[in-house]
Every structure is written in structure tokens, then in C-alpha cells.
Design an enzyme around this catalytic site. Structure first.
Site, PDB file in Angstrom:
ATOM      1  N   LYS A  22      36.628 -98.046  19.038  1.00 21.57           N
ATOM      2  CA  LYS A  22      37.627 -98.564  19.980  1.00 21.57           C
ATOM      3  C   LYS A  22      37.394 -98.035  21.390  1.00 21.57           C
ATOM      4  CE  LYS A  22      42.021 -96.697  20.557  1.00 21.57           C
ATOM      5  NZ  LYS A  22      42.175 -96.513  22.011  1.00 21.57           N
ATOM      6  N   ASN A  23      37.247 -96.724  21.504  1.00 21.91           N
ATOM      7  CA  ASN A  23      37.191 -96.145  22.849  1.00 21.91           C
ATOM      8  C   ASN A  23      35.891 -96.476  23.573  1.00 21.91           C
ATOM      9  OD1 ASN A  23      39.742 -95.175  22.596  1.00 21.91           O
ATOM     10  ND2 ASN A  23      39.160 -93.051  22.186  1.00 21.91           N
ATOM     11  N   ARG A  93      46.753 -98.847  28.522  1.00 22.37           N
ATOM     12  CA  ARG A  93      46.222 -97.605  29.074  1.00 22.37           C
ATOM     13  C   ARG A  93      44.808 -97.788  29.641  1.00 22.37           C
ATOM     14  NH1 ARG A  93      47.117 -92.960  31.511  1.00 22.37           N
ATOM     15  NH2 ARG A  93      45.374 -91.567  31.263  1.00 22.37           N
ATOM     16  N   CYS A 117      49.586 -94.619  25.362  1.00 21.94           N
ATOM     17  CA  CYS A 117      50.303 -94.030  24.248  1.00 21.94           C
ATOM     18  C   CYS A 117      51.331 -93.056  24.803  1.00 21.94           C
ATOM     19  CB  CYS A 117      49.347 -93.297  23.323  1.00 21.94           C
ATOM     20  SG  CYS A 117      48.800 -94.297  21.949  1.00 21.94           S
ATOM     21  N   ARG A 122      49.950 -88.051  31.195  1.00 18.60           N
ATOM     22  CA  ARG A 122      48.693 -88.773  31.347  1.00 18.60           C
ATOM     23  C   ARG A 122      48.425 -89.233  32.779  1.00 18.60           C
ATOM     24  NH1 ARG A 122      47.192 -91.936  25.880  1.00 18.60           N
ATOM     25  NH2 ARG A 122      45.131 -91.351  26.599  1.00 18.60           N
ATOM     26  N   ILE A 124      46.298 -89.819  36.411  1.00 14.99           N
ATOM     27  CA  ILE A 124      44.928 -90.273  36.698  1.00 14.99           C
ATOM     28  C   ILE A 124      44.441 -89.677  38.025  1.00 14.99           C
ATOM     29  CG2 ILE A 124      45.015 -92.403  35.320  1.00 14.99           C
ATOM     30  CD1 ILE A 124      45.354 -93.913  38.004  1.00 14.99           C
ATOM     31  N   GLN A 126      42.443 -87.273  38.606  1.00 13.15           N
ATOM     32  CA  GLN A 126      41.001 -86.975  38.654  1.00 13.15           C
ATOM     33  C   GLN A 126      40.174 -88.239  38.908  1.00 13.15           C
ATOM     34  OE1 GLN A 126      39.832 -83.683  38.630  1.00 13.15           O
ATOM     35  NE2 GLN A 126      42.047 -83.466  38.840  1.00 13.15           N
ATOM     36  N   ASP A 307      42.540 -86.985  18.773  1.00  9.61           N
ATOM     37  CA  ASP A 307      42.921 -88.237  18.110  1.00  9.61           C
ATOM     38  C   ASP A 307      42.912 -88.127  16.582  1.00  9.61           C
ATOM     39  OD1 ASP A 307      43.310 -89.398  20.546  1.00  9.61           O
ATOM     40  OD2 ASP A 307      41.528 -90.673  20.495  1.00  9.61           O
ATOM     41  N   ARG A 399      46.407-101.476  17.097  1.00 17.29           N
ATOM     42  CA  ARG A 399      45.628-101.248  18.317  1.00 17.29           C
ATOM     43  C   ARG A 399      44.248-100.678  17.990  1.00 17.29           C
ATOM     44  NH1 ARG A 399      47.802 -97.146  21.987  1.00 17.29           N
ATOM     45  NH2 ARG A 399      45.730 -97.539  22.763  1.00 17.29           N
TER      46      ARG A 399
HETATM   47  C1  UD1 Z   1      40.743 -90.757  26.071  1.00 13.10           C
HETATM   48  C2  UD1 Z   1      40.864 -91.578  24.825  1.00 13.10           C
HETATM   49  C3  UD1 Z   1      41.983 -91.060  23.946  1.00 13.10           C
HETATM   50  C4  UD1 Z   1      41.794 -89.576  23.683  1.00 13.10           C
HETATM   51  C5  UD1 Z   1      41.551 -88.797  24.964  1.00 13.10           C
HETATM   52  C6  UD1 Z   1      41.160 -87.347  24.718  1.00 13.10           C
HETATM   53  C7  UD1 Z   1      40.119 -93.732  25.555  1.00 13.10           C
HETATM   54  C8  UD1 Z   1      40.475 -95.125  25.918  1.00 13.10           C
HETATM   55  N1  UD1 Z   1      41.124 -92.961  25.203  1.00 13.10           N
HETATM   56  O1  UD1 Z   1      41.969 -90.896  26.766  1.00 13.10           O
HETATM   57  O2  UD1 Z   1      41.980 -91.799  22.729  1.00 13.10           O
HETATM   58  O3  UD1 Z   1      42.940 -89.073  23.039  1.00 13.10           O
HETATM   59  O4  UD1 Z   1      40.491 -89.401  25.710  1.00 13.10           O
HETATM   60  O5  UD1 Z   1      40.026 -87.276  23.929  1.00 13.10           O
HETATM   61  O6  UD1 Z   1      38.968 -93.356  25.543  1.00 13.10           O
HETATM   62  N2  UD1 Z   1      44.057 -85.618  32.792  1.00 13.10           N
HETATM   63  C9  UD1 Z   1      44.468 -85.197  34.025  1.00 13.10           C
HETATM   64  N3  UD1 Z   1      44.136 -85.951  35.123  1.00 13.10           N
HETATM   65  C10 UD1 Z   1      43.404 -87.086  35.010  1.00 13.10           C
HETATM   66  C11 UD1 Z   1      42.983 -87.515  33.735  1.00 13.10           C
HETATM   67  C12 UD1 Z   1      43.326 -86.760  32.636  1.00 13.10           C
HETATM   68  O7  UD1 Z   1      45.128 -84.166  34.160  1.00 13.10           O
HETATM   69  O8  UD1 Z   1      43.120 -87.715  36.035  1.00 13.10           O
HETATM   70  C13 UD1 Z   1      44.398 -84.809  31.601  1.00 13.10           C
HETATM   71  C14 UD1 Z   1      45.290 -85.575  30.625  1.00 13.10           C
HETATM   72  O9  UD1 Z   1      46.638 -85.464  30.982  1.00 13.10           O
HETATM   73  C15 UD1 Z   1      44.970 -84.878  29.331  1.00 13.10           C
HETATM   74  C16 UD1 Z   1      43.487 -84.514  29.477  1.00 13.10           C
HETATM   75  O10 UD1 Z   1      43.211 -84.563  30.862  1.00 13.10           O
HETATM   76  O11 UD1 Z   1      45.712 -83.717  29.205  1.00 13.10           O
HETATM   77  C17 UD1 Z   1      42.532 -85.422  28.744  1.00 13.10           C
HETATM   78  O12 UD1 Z   1      42.753 -86.755  29.128  1.00 13.10           O
HETATM   79  P1  UD1 Z   1      41.596 -87.822  29.160  1.00 13.10           P
HETATM   80  O13 UD1 Z   1      40.339 -87.242  28.582  1.00 13.10           O
HETATM   81  O14 UD1 Z   1      41.535 -88.431  30.503  1.00 13.10           O
HETATM   82  O15 UD1 Z   1      42.132 -88.905  28.153  1.00 13.10           O
HETATM   83  P2  UD1 Z   1      42.076 -90.457  28.296  1.00 13.10           P
HETATM   84  O16 UD1 Z   1      40.820 -90.875  28.973  1.00 13.10           O
HETATM   85  O17 UD1 Z   1      43.370 -90.966  28.791  1.00 13.10           O
END
Ligand code: UD1
Length: 430
Positions: A22-23, A93, A117, A122, A124, A126, A307, A399
Site C-alpha cells: 500500500k505505502n 493522508r 489516520c 501528523r 507536515i 518537514q 504499523d 483501505r
Molecule cells: C508513513 C506511512 C504510515 C506509517 C508511517 C511511519 C505512508 C503513506 N504512510 O506515514 O503507514 O505509519 O510512515 O512508518 O507511507 N513528522 C513530523 N513532521 C513532518 C512529518 C512527520 O513531525 O513533517 C512526524 C510524525 O508526526 C510522526 C513521525 O514524524 O511522529 C513519522 O511520520 P512519517 O514517517 O512522516 O509518517 P507518514 O509519512 O505520515
């Protein structure tokens, strides 16, 4: 509304083929927009997140044609840089990948704010930090993100957290940036490597995917070629079936997997006393009558994946002692515990740690999935529970799991899906 009913307490036995990841799919589908041209994507999982992404691509002018159930040809030659997201998909997402992919290709993107989710905030930040470092201006207003750049120029970007989404998004934005982009402290998850492999096959120049430092040397759109690409197997789907084998004391071979991606889980299952055998593209898990307790800490890859944390917690309710699960990736990912408790689990949350009392007697009840993997956790627990469990909010599970009922039925589970109005807990013979 649909519900899944499981009559549990039956060992799973047999073989199950794992679908495409999926990812990886939700990154590679938008990456086709970045690459432009016409591409054929194989091993696409038939899941809701993929279907939704295809709807979004079509709404932007891409043409998506299925050549068979799991193979899609995407013609991304004529797409717009503004995403008019269909109303029902505004909470998606992974829509954040559209920002990096469109910014990379058009130097402009207008994308509704991503949802996701329901765990943690969560952010963005970064992703945005990376786009700005490349030279883009980012404005968030009226529920959308507007990103524009006159030029994108490679630079050094250090991620404060090793975010999967930010790594892939900045990588896509940098594909055509002038010079070299160095992405430090990036995430290493297998789907990052898969997305980079797809883009490289098309003509991008991305080095170091799967390590903590990536180097992206800008190419021009004319360097990009039309390609066929096959998505890797789903690490989390495979892990869910491995855990289901263990919790039911069964014996299941997951096929079409990359065993290396499963090492963190395999190690934990062995610590609990399960037998785990691996071949080139399969893993067999044999559960045991008595399972040992253990400790689990979620981490970025190659650590234990967040996950699989909910499913693992369900399994640990069957250890013969107290287990500890610490969630380090997301701040609020134990929301499902109340539902697990309805099935008989005894779990205490202490900050970021779940303390799980073992040898819980699980018995069927009505429960509700609060997100995708929470739903998978309830499925795992229901497979071990005596009597019938009815799981609501099945759309979350849809999903990310292709043909869940068919795959589990083939392994001997007693499972079916019902719609509202059908008789609930008498739907299955115990
Ligand atoms: C992706 C996966 C999700 C998985 C997660 C962690 C997809 C579509 N989803 O989600 O299934 O659970 O990786 O392996 O691939 N963070 C920040 N700032 C940012 C971005 C992230 O602080 O700009 C933090 C988040 O709050 C979280 C951590 O970094 O605590 C990890 O998040 P991230 O790796 O970005 O997860 P996703 O990409 O959303």
C-alpha cells in the site's frame, strides 16, 4: 455500512499470497505525475487507498487503464498542477505526495491539506521545510497548500525527524531541481527505495535510497522515459498474517514477500517461542500453545514498524506473562485499546507504553475499528477469541487489506462480511 464477523479460536493453516505494498503504491501512483509520460504499474493492490488515488489522478486529467486486476497503465502526459480533490477524498493522508510530485514537474502545486489516520497530530512541517529549501514558496490558506517556485535548486536538507512522507515528497520535488540535493537523516523504509527505484528506472538520478543520506542530481523532463514497474510486497499485510498465525497457534506460509523486510517481526515472534522459517520469497510461522511475553519498541525501519504495533499488542495478550510495547513514532497510537479490552484484553497505558497482561481470555463482542491498523488488530484478536466478534468501521480495514475475508477463509478462518440490516451475531455458526 458493512461489518466483519469472525468466529474465532481456530488455528489458521495454509498459504497466503501477499499483495503489493500500500505505502509504495500510494507513493508511486503520484510519482507517475512527476515522471510524466505513460507508465505501467504492476502488482498494484486492490485496496481503497489505491482506488481513491486513481480517482484523484483521473480528476486531474490523467488516464488510468487497468490491463488486469493488478496492472494499471497511467498516462500522465496531460495533467493539471491544481488538484480538485473530490469532496469525499479531501481527508486522504497520502495526498501530500501530490505536492512534491507536481512541484517537481510543474514548479507549482495546489493541493488540499492532507488528512489521515486518526492518531497524533501528523504535521507536515518537514515536507514544507524541504520544499522551501529547494526554493519554493509555500502558503497554506483556505484548507489548501499553494506551492510555487520560479526555480528549484538543489541544496542540503536535514530532516529533524526521519519522516517517510517528507523523504519521498522532497525526493520527488528534487528530481528536476538544478544541481544536487542532499537529503540528510532521511527515512529508510522499503517503500522509499521502491519509489526511488521507479523514478530512477524512468530516468531520475537518485542515490542512497534506503540509507540515511540521499543524493538527488537534477535531470530534465526529456531524460524521462516510459517504463513498466512492479511494486514490492506489502510488509504490513505480510506481518498481519504472520501475527494471525501466531495468535491462533496455527501454521501459515506467507508467500511473495521479501523476508528481509520482516526481520524485526520475525525476531519478536521467535522470542515469543514461535518457529519462523524463511526462504527466498516466503516465510512460514508456526505458533505454539504457550507463547512467551516480550518487549517491543516501534522504530523507523529497520526497527519494529509502528504499523504492526496494534496487531502485535493483540498477540501479546496471549503471552504467558506481562509484555511491554513502547510507541515512539506516533504520539497517540493506543486509541484502539478500549476496543481490544472489549474482547477481554488487559492493557494499561502508561504514557507511550502499553503494559499488557498475558493469558487474557478473549471472547467475541461488538467492536469498532478506529483506524486501519486498529482494525487489523481487532481482526487478529477476533481470530483468537471464543465466539463471534463483529467489527464495525470496516472501511478503515478496506483501505489497506486486499481480499481480507477471502485470504483468511482460505486459511480456515470463519469470517464473513455483512451489511447493516443482516442478522449480526448469529451470522456465523460457532
Ligand atoms: C508513513 C506511512 C504510515 C506509517 C508511517 C511511519 C505512508 C503513506 N504512510 O506515514 O503507514 O505509519 O510512515 O512508518 O507511507 N513528522 C513530523 N513532521 C513532518 C512529518 C512527520 O513531525 O513533517 C512526524 C510524525 O508526526 C510522526 C513521525 O514524524 O511522529 C513519522 O511520520 P512519517 O514517517 O512522516 O509518517 P507518514 O509519512 O505520515
Amino acid at each position: 455500512m458493512e461489518h466483519i464477523i469472525i468466529s474465532g479460536n481456530k488455528p489458521l493453516k495454509g498459504r497466503v499470497d501477499i499483495s503489493g505494498a500500500k505505502n509504495a503504491a500510494v507513493a508511486i501512483i503520484p510519482a507517475t505525475l512527476c515522471a510524466g509520460g505513460v507508465h505501467t504499474i504492476e502488482n498494484l493492490p486492490q485496496i481503497e487507498d489505491v482506488r481513491n488515488y486513481i480517482t484523484v489522478l483521473e480528476s486531474m486529467g490523467a488516464s488510468c487503464e487497468f490491463l488486469d486486476d493488478h496492472t494499471m497503465r497511467v498516462d500522465a502526459r496531460n495533467v493539471s498542477s491544481t488538484v480538485n480533490m473530490p469532496e469525499n477524498l479531501k481527508g486522504m493522508r497520502a495526498s501530500y505526495y501530490l505536492i512534491g510530485s507536481l512541484l517537481g514537474r510543474f514548479k507549482k502545486a495546489v493541493v488540499p491539506m492532507p488528512g489521515g489516520c486518526n492518531f497524533g497530530s501528523r504535521p507536515i512541517d518537514q515536507h514544507i521545510k524541504g520544499f522551501e529549501a529547494l526554493g519554493a514558496e509555500v502558503i497554506q490558506e483556505h484548507g489548501s497548500i499553494f506551492v510555487t517556485a520560479e526555480r528549484l535548486v538543489g541544496t542540503k536538507i536535514y530532516l529533524d525527524v526521519a519522516s517517510v512522507g517528507a523523504t519521498i515528497n522532497i525526493m520527488m520535488a528534487a528530481v528536476y531541481a538544478e544541481g544536487e540535493t542532499i537529503l540528510e537523516n532521511c527515512a529508510k523504509e522499503p517503500h522509499i527505495v521502491d519509489c526511488a527505484n521507479f523514478l530512477n528506472m524512468c530516468g531520475a538520478n537518485i542515490k542512497g535510497a534506503g540509507t540515511g543520506v540521499m543524493r538527488i542530481t537534477g535531470v530534465t523532463p526529456t531524460d524521462m522515459k516510459d517504463r513498466d514497474y512492479t511494486i514490492i510486497p506489502d510488509q504490513i499485510e505480510a506481518g498481519t498474517y504472520m501475527i494471525a498465525a501466531a495468535v491462533t497457534g496455527g501454521e501459515v506460509t506467507v508467500r511473495r514477500v521479501i523476508p528481509k523486510h520482516m526481520e524485526a517481526l520475525s525476531a519478536k515472534l521467535q522470542e515469543m517461542g514461535c518457529d519462523v522459517f524463511a526462504g527466498d520469497d516466503w516465510i512460514k510461522v508456526r505458533g505454539k500453545e504457550e507463547l512467551k511475553p516480550t518487549t517491543v519498541t516501534t522504530l523507523y525501519y529497520p526497527g519494529f514498524p509502528t504499523d504492526l504495533q496494534p496487531q502485535m499488542t493483540a498477540l501479546l495478550t496471549q503471552g504467558n506473562g506481562t509484555s511491554y510495547v513502547t510507541e515512539t513514532v506516533f504520539e497517540n497510537r493506543f486509541q484502539y485499546i478500549d476496543q481490544l479490552a472489549r474482547l477481554g484484553a488487559k492493557v494499561k497505558i502508561e504514557g507511550r507504553m502499553a503494559v499488557i497482561e498475558g493469558q487474557a481470555r478473549l471472547t467475541g463482542a461488538d467492536v469498532t475499528a478506529t483506524d486501519l491498523r486498529a482494525g487489523a488488530c481487532l481482526v487478529v484478536a477476533a481470530l483468537a477469541a471464543e465466539g463471534n466478534t463483529q467489527i464495525s468501521n470496516v472501511h478503515y480495514i478496506d483501505r489497506g487489506y486486499e481480499n481480507l475475508e477471502e485470504k483468511l477463509t482460505a486459511l480456515g478462518a470463519n469470517i464473513r462480511r455483512i451489511s447493516d440490516g443482516e442478522p449480526p451475531l448469529v451470522a456465523l455458526e460457532a
